[in-house]
Design a protein around this motif. Structure first.
Motif, PDB file in Angstrom:
ATOM      1  N   ALA A   2      30.763  22.467  56.000  1.00  0.00           N
ATOM      2  CA  ALA A   2      29.650  23.206  55.406  1.00  0.00           C
ATOM      3  C   ALA A   2      29.069  24.100  56.493  1.00  0.00           C
ATOM      4  N   ARG A   3      28.586  25.277  56.072  1.00  0.00           N
ATOM      5  CA  ARG A   3      27.975  26.238  57.001  1.00  0.00           C
ATOM      6  C   ARG A   3      26.538  26.479  56.545  1.00  0.00           C
ATOM      7  N   TYR A   4      25.600  26.144  57.426  1.00  0.00           N
ATOM      8  CA  TYR A   4      24.169  26.287  57.146  1.00  0.00           C
ATOM      9  C   TYR A   4      23.641  27.520  57.872  1.00  0.00           C
ATOM     10  N   ASP A   5      23.088  28.471  57.117  1.00  0.00           N
ATOM     11  CA  ASP A   5      22.547  29.675  57.729  1.00  0.00           C
ATOM     12  C   ASP A   5      21.075  29.825  57.339  1.00  0.00           C
ATOM     13  N   ASP A   6      20.562  31.045  57.332  1.00  0.00           N
ATOM     14  CA  ASP A   6      19.139  31.260  57.082  1.00  0.00           C
ATOM     15  C   ASP A   6      18.716  30.985  55.635  1.00  0.00           C
ATOM     16  N   ARG A   7      19.644  30.636  54.768  1.00  0.00           N
ATOM     17  CA  ARG A   7      19.295  30.266  53.391  1.00  0.00           C
ATOM     18  C   ARG A   7      18.957  28.776  53.264  1.00  0.00           C
ATOM     19  N   TYR A   8      19.159  28.020  54.340  1.00  0.00           N
ATOM     20  CA  TYR A   8      18.925  26.578  54.313  1.00  0.00           C
ATOM     21  C   TYR A   8      17.537  26.270  54.867  1.00  0.00           C
ATOM     22  N   PHE A   9      16.714  25.628  54.035  1.00  0.00           N
ATOM     23  CA  PHE A   9      15.323  25.322  54.412  1.00  0.00           C
ATOM     24  C   PHE A   9      15.063  23.835  54.625  1.00  0.00           C
ATOM     25  N   GLY A  10      16.094  23.028  54.555  1.00  0.00           N
ATOM     26  CA  GLY A  10      15.949  21.598  54.749  1.00  0.00           C
ATOM     27  C   GLY A  10      16.526  20.828  53.583  1.00  0.00           C
ATOM     28  N   PRO A  11      16.828  19.541  53.799  1.00  0.00           N
ATOM     29  CA  PRO A  11      17.523  18.746  52.791  1.00  0.00           C
ATOM     30  C   PRO A  11      16.750  18.513  51.501  1.00  0.00           C
ATOM     31  N   ALA A  12      15.422  18.571  51.547  1.00  0.00           N
ATOM     32  CA  ALA A  12      14.625  18.279  50.354  1.00  0.00           C
ATOM     33  C   ALA A  12      14.059  19.537  49.696  1.00  0.00           C
ATOM     34  N   ASP A  13      14.432  20.709  50.198  1.00  0.00           N
ATOM     35  CA  ASP A  13      13.879  21.959  49.682  1.00  0.00           C
ATOM     36  C   ASP A  13      14.774  22.528  48.571  1.00  0.00           C
ATOM     37  N   GLU A  14      14.214  22.691  47.378  1.00  0.00           N
ATOM     38  CA  GLU A  14      14.964  23.220  46.224  1.00  0.00           C
ATOM     39  C   GLU A  14      15.462  24.643  46.455  1.00  0.00           C
ATOM     40  N   ARG A  15      14.845  25.393  47.363  1.00  0.00           N
ATOM     41  CA  ARG A  15      15.264  26.767  47.636  1.00  0.00           C
ATOM     42  C   ARG A  15      16.481  26.842  48.551  1.00  0.00           C
ATOM     43  N   SER A  16      16.888  25.722  49.119  1.00  0.00           N
ATOM     44  CA  SER A  16      17.996  25.706  50.073  1.00  0.00           C
ATOM     45  C   SER A  16      19.319  26.089  49.425  1.00  0.00           C
ATOM     46  N   ALA A  17      20.152  26.735  50.235  1.00  0.00           N
ATOM     47  CA  ALA A  17      21.526  27.050  49.838  1.00  0.00           C
ATOM     48  C   ALA A  17      22.389  27.018  51.096  1.00  0.00           C
ATOM     49  N   PHE A  18      23.619  26.547  50.953  1.00  0.00           N
ATOM     50  CA  PHE A  18      24.582  26.582  52.048  1.00  0.00           C
ATOM     51  C   PHE A  18      25.979  26.601  51.457  1.00  0.00           C
ATOM     52  N   ASP A  19      26.950  26.996  52.278  1.00  0.00           N
ATOM     53  CA  ASP A  19      28.318  27.162  51.806  1.00  0.00           C
ATOM     54  C   ASP A  19      29.193  25.986  52.206  1.00  0.00           C
ATOM     55  N   ILE A  20      30.055  25.592  51.281  1.00  0.00           N
ATOM     56  CA  ILE A  20      31.016  24.508  51.488  1.00  0.00           C
ATOM     57  C   ILE A  20      32.404  25.130  51.478  1.00  0.00           C
ATOM     58  N   TYR A  21      33.178  24.859  52.521  1.00  0.00           N
ATOM     59  CA  TYR A  21      34.522  25.407  52.672  1.00  0.00           C
ATOM     60  C   TYR A  21      35.547  24.299  52.412  1.00  0.00           C
ATOM     61  N   ILE A  22      36.340  24.487  51.367  1.00  0.00           N
ATOM     62  CA  ILE A  22      37.381  23.532  50.999  1.00  0.00           C
ATOM     63  C   ILE A  22      38.732  24.178  51.310  1.00  0.00           C
ATOM     64  N   PRO A  23      39.551  23.544  52.172  1.00  0.00           N
ATOM     65  CA  PRO A  23      40.840  24.153  52.520  1.00  0.00           C
ATOM     66  C   PRO A  23      41.807  24.076  51.335  1.00  0.00           C
ATOM     67  N   ILE A  24      42.462  25.191  51.073  1.00  0.00           N
ATOM     68  CA  ILE A  24      43.427  25.204  49.978  1.00  0.00           C
ATOM     69  C   ILE A  24      44.731  25.824  50.476  1.00  0.00           C
ATOM     70  N   ASP A  25      45.832  25.424  49.852  1.00  0.00           N
ATOM     71  CA  ASP A  25      47.102  26.059  50.132  1.00  0.00           C
ATOM     72  C   ASP A  25      47.054  27.455  49.545  1.00  0.00           C
ATOM     73  N   PRO A  26      47.457  28.462  50.299  1.00  0.00           N
ATOM     74  CA  PRO A  26      47.335  29.836  49.819  1.00  0.00           C
ATOM     75  C   PRO A  26      48.265  30.169  48.652  1.00  0.00           C
ATOM     76  N   VAL A  27      49.333  29.399  48.480  1.00  0.00           N
ATOM     77  CA  VAL A  27      50.275  29.675  47.413  1.00  0.00           C
ATOM     78  C   VAL A  27      49.969  28.778  46.223  1.00  0.00           C
ATOM     79  N   PRO A  28      49.704  29.347  45.027  1.00  0.00           N
ATOM     80  CA  PRO A  28      49.414  28.502  43.864  1.00  0.00           C
ATOM     81  C   PRO A  28      50.648  27.708  43.451  1.00  0.00           C
ATOM     82  N   LEU A  29      50.405  26.653  42.662  1.00  0.00           N
ATOM     83  CA  LEU A  29      51.510  25.825  42.160  1.00  0.00           C
ATOM     84  C   LEU A  29      52.477  26.632  41.328  1.00  0.00           C
TER      85      LEU A  29
END
Length: 149
Positions: A122-149
């Motif tokens: 996960a990458r936390y930047d200036d959109r993250y205001f803390g774990p209990a703040d409803e205004r918070s946002a952060f990005d989650i990076y999930i590794p995927i194979d670049p070639v589809p099935l």
């Protein structure tokens, strides 16, 4: 995404109280980390399997340019260059399970993609205001194979 070099503090498991304590300890020591990469306020949560019966290691960390000076008690992590699906979590961390349920229970099966054998983070930047703040946002990076099935 290109290779990413990270330094931080690690724990085994993903217990919310333990993670909160880890972040508190990390914030106290983050200034010890030299040769920082991105702006100082960007943080990462690096999550990987340890190889011990599905045990997970969680690292609170920041990006660095190299592994020359790793403070005592901290860990160096190298995220390999990979293709990632990126999701934005909005709201408190208490609702994080809903985001992961969507990623793994809905999006991934419908996407035709396969999760790659690589760590996620996960990458936390200036959109993250803390774990209990409803205004918070952060990005989650999930590794995927670049070639589809």
């Amino acid at each position: 995404l290109d290779k990413l070099l990270l330094v931080g503090m690690e724990l085994t498991g993903v217990s919310p109280p333990d993670i909160a304590k880890l972040w508190s300890r990390f914030r106290e020591r983050v200034t010890e980390i030299g040769d920082r990469g991105e702006p100082e306020w960007i943080r990462y949560a690096f999550i990987e399997l340890t190889g011990e019966q599905w045990e997970v290691a969680y690292t609170a960390c920041v990006e660095v340019r190299g592994a020359d000076r790793i403070p005592e008690g901290m860990a160096f992590k190298e995220v390999p260059a990979n293709t990632y699906a990126v999701f934005t979590h909005r709201g408190t961390t208490a609702k994080l399970g809903d985001t992961f349920q969507y990623i793994y229970g809905s999006w991934l099966p419908r996407s035709g993609k396969v999760r790659a054998n690589a760590p996620e983070f996960a990458r936390y930047d200036d959109r993250y205001f803390g774990p209990a703040d409803e205004r918070s946002a952060f990005d989650i990076y999930i590794p995927i194979d670049p070639v589809p099935l």
